[in-house]
Design a protein around this motif. Structure first.
Motif, PDB file in Angstrom:
ATOM      1  N   GLN A 186      -7.344   0.046   7.826  1.00  0.00           N
ATOM      2  CA  GLN A 186      -6.078   0.564   7.087  1.00  0.00           C
ATOM      3  C   GLN A 186      -6.667   1.825   6.323  1.00  0.00           C
ATOM      4  OE1 GLN A 186      -3.773  -2.318   5.455  1.00  0.00           O
ATOM      5  NE2 GLN A 186      -2.997  -3.170   7.252  1.00  0.00           N
ATOM      6  N   VAL A 187      -6.082   3.112   6.597  1.00  0.00           N
ATOM      7  CA  VAL A 187      -6.326   4.111   5.713  1.00  0.00           C
ATOM      8  C   VAL A 187      -5.058   4.472   4.866  1.00  0.00           C
ATOM      9  CG1 VAL A 187      -7.142   6.631   5.625  1.00  0.00           C
ATOM     10  CG2 VAL A 187      -8.041   4.936   7.429  1.00  0.00           C
ATOM     11  N   VAL A 188      -5.215   4.615   3.637  1.00  0.00           N
ATOM     12  CA  VAL A 188      -3.967   5.097   2.801  1.00  0.00           C
ATOM     13  C   VAL A 188      -4.260   6.576   2.318  1.00  0.00           C
ATOM     14  CG1 VAL A 188      -2.681   4.811   0.625  1.00  0.00           C
ATOM     15  CG2 VAL A 188      -3.588   2.876   1.630  1.00  0.00           C
ATOM     16  N   LYS A 232       0.808  -1.342  -0.045  1.00  0.00           N
ATOM     17  CA  LYS A 232      -0.045  -0.001   0.025  1.00  0.00           C
ATOM     18  C   LYS A 232       0.909   1.256   0.040  1.00  0.00           C
ATOM     19  CE  LYS A 232      -4.159  -1.831   2.184  1.00  0.00           C
ATOM     20  NZ  LYS A 232      -5.172  -1.880   3.146  1.00  0.00           N
ATOM     21  N   LEU A 233       2.067   1.355   0.663  1.00  0.00           N
ATOM     22  CA  LEU A 233       3.091   2.236   0.728  1.00  0.00           C
ATOM     23  C   LEU A 233       3.946   2.254  -0.673  1.00  0.00           C
ATOM     24  CD1 LEU A 233       4.000   2.237   4.364  1.00  0.00           C
ATOM     25  CD2 LEU A 233       2.695   3.991   3.150  1.00  0.00           C
ATOM     26  N   LEU A 265       0.175   4.979   5.642  1.00  0.00           N
ATOM     27  CA  LEU A 265      -0.676   4.205   6.024  1.00  0.00           C
ATOM     28  C   LEU A 265      -0.870   4.216   7.270  1.00  0.00           C
ATOM     29  CD1 LEU A 265      -0.969   1.045   7.233  1.00  0.00           C
ATOM     30  CD2 LEU A 265      -1.942   1.579   5.175  1.00  0.00           C
ATOM     31  N   ASN A 266      -2.152   4.533   7.900  1.00  0.00           N
ATOM     32  CA  ASN A 266      -2.641   4.525   9.122  1.00  0.00           C
ATOM     33  C   ASN A 266      -3.680   3.540   9.551  1.00  0.00           C
ATOM     34  OD1 ASN A 266      -2.695   6.772  11.757  1.00  0.00           O
ATOM     35  ND2 ASN A 266      -4.904   6.016  11.113  1.00  0.00           N
ATOM     36  N   HIS A 267      -2.772   2.498  10.299  1.00  0.00           N
ATOM     37  CA  HIS A 267      -3.658   1.122  10.756  1.00  0.00           C
ATOM     38  C   HIS A 267      -4.231   1.503  12.072  1.00  0.00           C
ATOM     39  CE1 HIS A 267      -3.668  -3.439  11.004  1.00  0.00           C
ATOM     40  NE2 HIS A 267      -3.864  -3.085  12.290  1.00  0.00           N
TER      41      HIS A 267
END
Length: 437
Positions: free
Chosen positions: A410-412, A195-196, A302-304
């Protein structure tokens, strides 16, 4: 006389206004309740005093942690049965006041006091952290809260988490998983890396790096340089040892540092996995703004993060007493929409949100299995009270994820350049399949 259990059952059912869904066994050996259900063992009268002087979740937790209450039989079945009577009743001071106006309710309370023994509140277990929820999330208070949770001992975490030493939701295959926890955690780290869009030569900031698992994966599998930050001395020492053993000290730096003190950006990417729950609502915009500043234009976050369900009246939201007192002091959960909104206010463009709620329930059940399989050693490392805290916390959390009371997402998000070119793929979800082991 050996009739404490039937008497207690009658009192509790009168107080709760519902049949007791589990069997009770009391200190005198008597039993009462459904014969084929888990057994709630009330070991002594002090358990009743815990419940009387702190009704609801916190009183139950105190009795559990102190060893005055325990469960025989399936823990999940028992907690699920009790949840409707304890965690989901939504009792507050107004409801309690209304109940106390009922003469039958008052009579039941008096009888419970008579059973409980000396009318003195028992001391909370030593594992409990109680302090006013004000002046939260200073650098000093955050460091103290993180130390309470993470500096329990690396040997204890090795029992619970297994060899991966990843303390966040794993990513399981479908259909229902038969694979190992270690493979599912590898797949989660690879999902984050995809994702990153990590590439050799890039620079990654891992916020809340834990025991170094994401930093190691990113450097070893994707050739990036990593700065990992944590507020836990024990985590940092453990991570540095792992990194040295893998010969990656030239690519990974682990710091005991607050995210607000990172000054050597910009970074190509930032991962924040299971850390943002510690930030707090008052500081969340600051957190998002700091991470936005630390990213290069075009860089990804990437905020999990675990999320709670929104309430009709958000002003009435109260922090979970058990979690705050025993597990994550000063931690707060926010609805997903709040998190996304604050990331956008900080300047991010949110490009993808993926819920992996069911994955966390599966992960927690594996952690509970690990703890119970090596219970004697876990108790020798941390003491029986701390081990019981973790057993209750993880089992109850597994049920909360399964019942959709909480979720994890999970927010990208991208620091999109002024040109508007985000460099995101047109079909972003090509990252869905986990990479090879």
């Amino acid at each position: 006389m050996t009739d404490a259990a039937p008497r207690l059952k009658g009192i509790l059912e009168q107080l709760l206004g519902a049949p007791l869904p589990v069997r009770i066994r009391t200190w005198d050996g008597s039993q009462a309740g459904p014969p084929d259900s888990p057994v709630l063992v009330v070991r002594n009268r002090r358990a009743l005093r815990h419940l009387l002087f702190k009704p609801g979740e916190l009183g139950l937790a105190r009795a559990w942690v102190a060893g005055d209450l325990t469960i025989e039989g399936d823990l999940y079945t028992a907690l699920d049965s009790l949840a409707g009577l304890i965690w989901e009743r939504g009792e507050d001071a107004r409801t309690l006041a209304q109940s106390l106006r009922d003469p039958d309710f008052r009579s039941a309370v008096r009888r419970l006091f008579a059973m409980a023994g000396p009318p003195l509140p028992p001391a909370p277990p030593r594992e409990e952290v109680r302090r006013p929820r004000r002046g939260l999330h200073t650098k000093r208070s955050d460091k103290r809260a993180i130390s309470h949770h993470y500096d329990v001992g690396n040997d204890f975490y090795e029992i619970v988490l297994g060899p991966s030493m990843v303390y966040s939701c794993a990513y399981w295959p479908a259909p229902p998983p038969e694979g190992t926890l270690e493979q599912a955690q590898h797949d989660k780290l690879e999902l984050v890396a995809r994702k990153l869009d990590l590439r050799p030569g890039q620079r990654l900031l891992d916020v809340g790096c834990g025991w170094g698992s994401m930093a190691l994966h990113a450097a070893r599998e994707h050739g990036v340089s990593v700065v990992g930050i944590t507020l836990s001395q024990e985590q940092a020492a453990y991570a540095r040892k792992r990194i040295a053993e893998e010969g990656l000290t030239d690519r990974i730096e682990i710091r005991v540092q607050d995210y607000r003190d990172v000054a050597d950006g910009p970074f190509d990417a930032i991962s924040s996995i299971g850390m943002a729950e510690h930030v707090g609502s008052e500081r969340y915009l600051e957190y998002a703004t700091v991470l936005h500043r630390l990213l290069k234009p075009g860089g990804r976050l990437l905020n999990h993060q675990i999320a709670r369900r929104p309430q009709r009246d958000e002003s009435s939201y109260q922090v979970d007493e058990f979690i705050d007192a025993y597990v994550f002091p000063d931690g707060e959960l926010a609805p997903l929409g709040t998190t996304v909104s604050l990331l956008e206010r900080a300047g991010f463009e949110v490009r993808d949100v993926e819920s992996i709620r069911e994955h966390y329930a599966l992960t927690l059940r594996r952690w509970v299995d690990n703890l119970q399989a090596d219970w004697t050693r876990a108790v020798s490392l941390t003491g029986p009270g701390r081990a019981r805290v973790w057993q209750l916390y993880m089992a109850a959390s597994a049920l909360a994820f399964e019942r959709n009371r909480i979720g994890v997402n999970q927010v990208v998000a991208v620091r999109t350049p002024e040109s508007g070119v985000s460099e995101m793929p047109l079909r972003a979800r090509v990252w869905g399949a986990p990479g090879p082991a």
